[in-house]
Design a protein around this motif. Structure first.
Motif, PDB file in Angstrom:
ATOM      1  N   SER A 110       1.781   2.165   7.583  1.00  0.00           N
ATOM      2  CA  SER A 110       1.737   2.074   6.116  1.00  0.00           C
ATOM      3  C   SER A 110       1.261   0.714   5.623  1.00  0.00           C
ATOM      4  CB  SER A 110       3.115   2.378   5.525  1.00  0.00           C
ATOM      5  OG  SER A 110       4.077   1.431   5.961  1.00  0.00           O
TER       6      SER A 110
ATOM      7  N   TYR B 219       0.795  -1.230   0.000  1.00  0.00           N
ATOM      8  CA  TYR B 219       0.000   0.000   0.000  1.00  0.00           C
ATOM      9  C   TYR B 219       0.829   1.284   0.000  1.00  0.00           C
ATOM     10  CZ  TYR B 219      -3.449  -3.462   1.451  1.00  0.00           C
ATOM     11  OH  TYR B 219      -4.246  -4.576   1.520  1.00  0.00           O
TER      12      TYR B 219
ATOM     13  N   SER C 224      -4.592   3.540   3.226  1.00  0.00           N
ATOM     14  CA  SER C 224      -4.289   3.825   1.814  1.00  0.00           C
ATOM     15  C   SER C 224      -5.539   4.262   1.060  1.00  0.00           C
ATOM     16  CB  SER C 224      -3.677   2.584   1.137  1.00  0.00           C
ATOM     17  OG  SER C 224      -4.645   1.557   0.954  1.00  0.00           O
TER      18      SER C 224
ATOM     19  N   LEU D 231      -0.050   5.315  -0.993  1.00  0.00           N
ATOM     20  CA  LEU D 231       0.087   6.439  -0.065  1.00  0.00           C
ATOM     21  C   LEU D 231       0.939   7.540  -0.682  1.00  0.00           C
ATOM     22  CD1 LEU D 231       0.759   4.462   3.247  1.00  0.00           C
ATOM     23  CD2 LEU D 231      -1.346   5.671   2.662  1.00  0.00           C
TER      24      LEU D 231
END
Length: 277
Positions: free
Chosen positions: A241, A97, A247, A101
């Protein structure tokens, strides 16, 4: 005393003189430095970072037991009178992801911070290069994600941080920004002092929510409501993250913050302003 004995005593005298002038002072200096780094006056009591969240737009109250916190270049929040947010991500592993981002951050011309462990750098050099190229700060989260408060030997403590620096420099040919996030929020007075001695600031947070379980991801509605209700001036926001939800909602979150008059800044801005005061 014969000539040979006199010569031997003369050589011994010269040796003792050199020893007293060179070796002994160096031992004293060494002991002085060692004492500064490993002072017995530093508490080794382990704390877990926490804060009391608020939903009125004000900054939360952080841990009160650790009265020494501000002595060691440690931060959890910025200026309460400035609508600035410091967006940070902890990155222990890649879950597919992070590039999404980064795409969203680029769309908003926003800068973030990614606190990474050594294996993340070595496993994802292209992502690390992209982060650095696009102006994000790739920061230190230790080599193996231990409680840093549990490491009392300075050399072992140092290796947890320096190895990440070296991995980052090998990938980017740049020096790593001097910001360290203690794994799991575990810290002690000793660990904060060790971190400062290595030239780092310790970065905690004034917002976080449970977003790190891959099989228990929060819904979009829950996540956004939690983030929006607890946004405050000077917030250091901790996200992960590896979160699919993060995301998917980041675009909406950044848009919301912009409409509310917030802007994203880097920790360089935070530390520079704090130092001036």
């Amino acid at each position: 005393m014969n000539k040979k004995s006199y010569k031997n005593y003369y050589i011994l005298g010269i040796f003792l003189l050199v020893f007293s002038l060179l070796i002994i002072p160096n031992f004293s200096l060494f002991n002085k430095i060692k004492t500064q780094i490993s002072s017995p006056d530093l508490s080794t009591h382990e704390y877990s970072w926490y804060f009391n969240p608020r939903e009125d737009g004000k900054q939360p109250t952080a841990i009160q037991e650790a009265s020494f916190f501000n002595k060691y270049s440690s931060y959890y929040v910025g200026d309460p009178n400035e609508k600035v947010i410091y967006l940070t991500f902890d990155s222990g592993y890649e879950n597919g992801y992070t590039n999404t981002l980064l795409d969203v951050l680029k769309k908003h011309n926003a800068k973030a911070h990614f606190f990474v462990v050594e294996t993340y750098i070595k496993s994802n050099p292209d992502i690390i290069k992209r982060m650095e190229k696009e102006g994000h700060l790739v920061c230190n989260h230790s080599k193996s994600h231990p409680s840093m408060a549990s490491i009392h030997d300075f050399d072992k403590f140092k290796s947890e941080i320096i190895s990440v620096e070296e991995a980052y420099k090998e990938v980017t040919n740049k020096e790593m920004p001097k910001y360290f996030r203690p794994p799991m929020g575990k810290f002690s007075e000793e660990s904060l002092k060790y971190t400062q001695d290595l030239g780092y600031s310790s970065i905690f947070w004034s917002f976080a929510y449970v977003d790190w379980y891959n099989d228990k991801q929060p819904t979009h509605e829950f996540a956004k409501n939690k983030i929006y209700s607890r946004t405050h001036p000077g917030a250091i926001v901790l996200l992960h993250s590896n979160s699919k939800t993060n995301s998917e909602i980041l675009d909406d979150v950044l848009t919301h913050w912009e409409k509310e008059g917030y802007r994203l800044e880097t920790l360089d801005y935070l530390v520079k302003n704090k130092t001036k005061k």
